[in-house]
Design an enzyme around this catalytic site. Structure first.
Site, PDB file in Angstrom:
ATOM      1  N   CYS A 162      15.357 -11.480   5.372  1.00  0.00           N
ATOM      2  CA  CYS A 162      15.331 -12.920   5.676  1.00  0.00           C
ATOM      3  C   CYS A 162      15.060 -13.174   7.160  1.00  0.00           C
ATOM      4  O   CYS A 162      13.996 -12.839   7.645  1.00  0.00           O
ATOM      5  CB  CYS A 162      16.618 -13.591   5.200  1.00  0.00           C
ATOM      6  SG  CYS A 162      16.428 -15.397   5.015  1.00  0.00           S
ATOM      7  N   HIS A 178      16.753 -12.895  -0.447  1.00  0.00           N
ATOM      8  CA  HIS A 178      18.088 -12.286  -0.427  1.00  0.00           C
ATOM      9  C   HIS A 178      18.408 -11.655  -1.782  1.00  0.00           C
ATOM     10  O   HIS A 178      19.264 -12.145  -2.529  1.00  0.00           O
ATOM     11  CB  HIS A 178      19.147 -13.343  -0.106  1.00  0.00           C
ATOM     12  CG  HIS A 178      19.235 -13.729   1.332  1.00  0.00           C
ATOM     13  ND1 HIS A 178      19.811 -12.922   2.292  1.00  0.00           N
ATOM     14  CD2 HIS A 178      18.808 -14.841   1.984  1.00  0.00           C
ATOM     15  CE1 HIS A 178      19.755 -13.518   3.471  1.00  0.00           C
ATOM     16  NE2 HIS A 178      19.149 -14.690   3.312  1.00  0.00           N
ATOM     17  N   GLU A 194      20.126  -9.205  -2.269  1.00  0.00           N
ATOM     18  CA  GLU A 194      21.509  -8.696  -2.241  1.00  0.00           C
ATOM     19  C   GLU A 194      22.537  -9.753  -2.618  1.00  0.00           C
ATOM     20  O   GLU A 194      23.713  -9.436  -2.834  1.00  0.00           O
ATOM     21  CB  GLU A 194      21.832  -8.138  -0.848  1.00  0.00           C
ATOM     22  CG  GLU A 194      22.194  -9.162   0.206  1.00  0.00           C
ATOM     23  CD  GLU A 194      20.999  -9.883   0.817  1.00  0.00           C
ATOM     24  OE1 GLU A 194      21.205 -10.752   1.702  1.00  0.00           O
ATOM     25  OE2 GLU A 194      19.842  -9.593   0.424  1.00  0.00           O
TER      26      GLU A 194
END
Length: 303
Positions: free
Chosen positions: A142, A235, A237
């Site tokens: 990001c 993102h 994750e």
């Protein structure tokens, strides 16, 4: 295989409950194997949450991984106490005394600020330069990806009028590339940002390879041609409920923001959220560790 981290790091309890194999330093010392050494430059304010998210993905591979958490010395955290950082994080200056196979640069909530105005920008540039010469492959996430693209390639982020918030489907442009091997033709990526990296800026840079993009949000995934750096603007994750927490937080602050796209069931914030990107996330981190770190790094750094 396990990830090797300090036994009293709070993330350990969460990971063990999820049956993620976590190994203490004592047990790891008895194994005749060299673990991959991965440094995480954690720029997120919610340090513990981000640690757990990344370690969950790093711990789901056949490789033993030793994690070092890194803090910036030129920045005073407002959300994480000094005692916690001193106990679980190494200062950035300690990086240069060690060797690492891979490194992860997280996002940061400073995307609308010019890079040079971020208080730790000079320190971050020094780390990125060092990693570019001393780490086999770095993964930038990001804002971290935008920082890396700006620093190394002169590609600047573009501020957008409306925040990208939701799960956006990106097109897999290079399905034969090891990083996206096994990915579907279109794959979901949680996204939360006020900025974009234009696809055309990546395409016209001769030192970069565009791996995935979205017509609305721009470049999603690209890499340097020498395979030393991966840049991901989303993102993967994120936990299932991360976007929901951000949405309700912004509403509480009085920010007029739309509901995250392709996220709530029936677009209803009252209904439970279902993750659609978990398998993609595990596959990306597994591919990165295997093909871009493990296959590239030598067993003996001094040879």
């Amino acid at each position: 295989m396990p990830i090797k981290i300090q036994s009293d790091l709070p993330a350990v309890q969460t990971l063990e409950k999820e049956n993620i194999f976590v190994m203490t330093e004592k047990r790891a010392a008895t194994q005749d194997i060299r673990p991959l050494k991965i440094a995480i430059v954690n720029l997120m304010p919610t340090k513990e949450v981000t640690e757990t998210q990344l370690m969950r993905l790093l711990g789901n591979t056949p490789l033993q991984i030793e994690i070092s958490l890194v803090r910036m010395e030129s920045h005073v955290s407002k959300t994480t106490g000094k005692a916690y950082l001193d106990k679980f994080y190494i200062p950035s200056s300690d990086l240069y005394k060690q060797k690492f196979d891979g490194m992860i640069f997280t996002g940061a909530p400073v995307e609308q600020i010019p890079f040079e105005n971020v208080d730790y920008w000079d320190e971050l540039c020094k780390i990125m330069d060092w990693a570019n010469e001393n780490v086999f492959c770095s993964l930038y996430i990001c804002w971290g990806a935008m920082a890396g693209l700006y620093h190394f390639h002169g590609i600047n982020k573009q501020i957008v009028d409306k925040k990208f918030s939701g799960v956006y489907y990106s097109k897999n442009l290079k399905p034969k590339d090891p990083l996206v091997r096994g990915f579907d033709d279109f794959f979901p990526v949680p996204t939360s940002r006020w900025t974009t990296i234009r696809t055309e800026d990546i395409k016209k840079n001769k030192n970069l390879v565009l791996l995935a993009d979205n017509e609305e949000t721009g470049a999603t995934l690209c890499k340097s041609k020498d395979n030393r750096a991966i840049f991901m603007t989303g993102h993967l994750e994120y936990d299932t409920d991360t976007l929901a927490k951000e949405y309700f937080r912004d509403l509480k602050k009085g920010i007029n923001i739309e509901k995250p796209l392709n996220y709530f069931q029936n677009n209803d914030p009252e209904l439970p959220v279902i993750s659609t990107w978990r398998s993609t996330a595990h596959l990306l981190y597994s591919n990165w560790l295997n093909y871009y770190v493990y296959q590239a790094t030598p067993f003996d750094w001094d040879v």
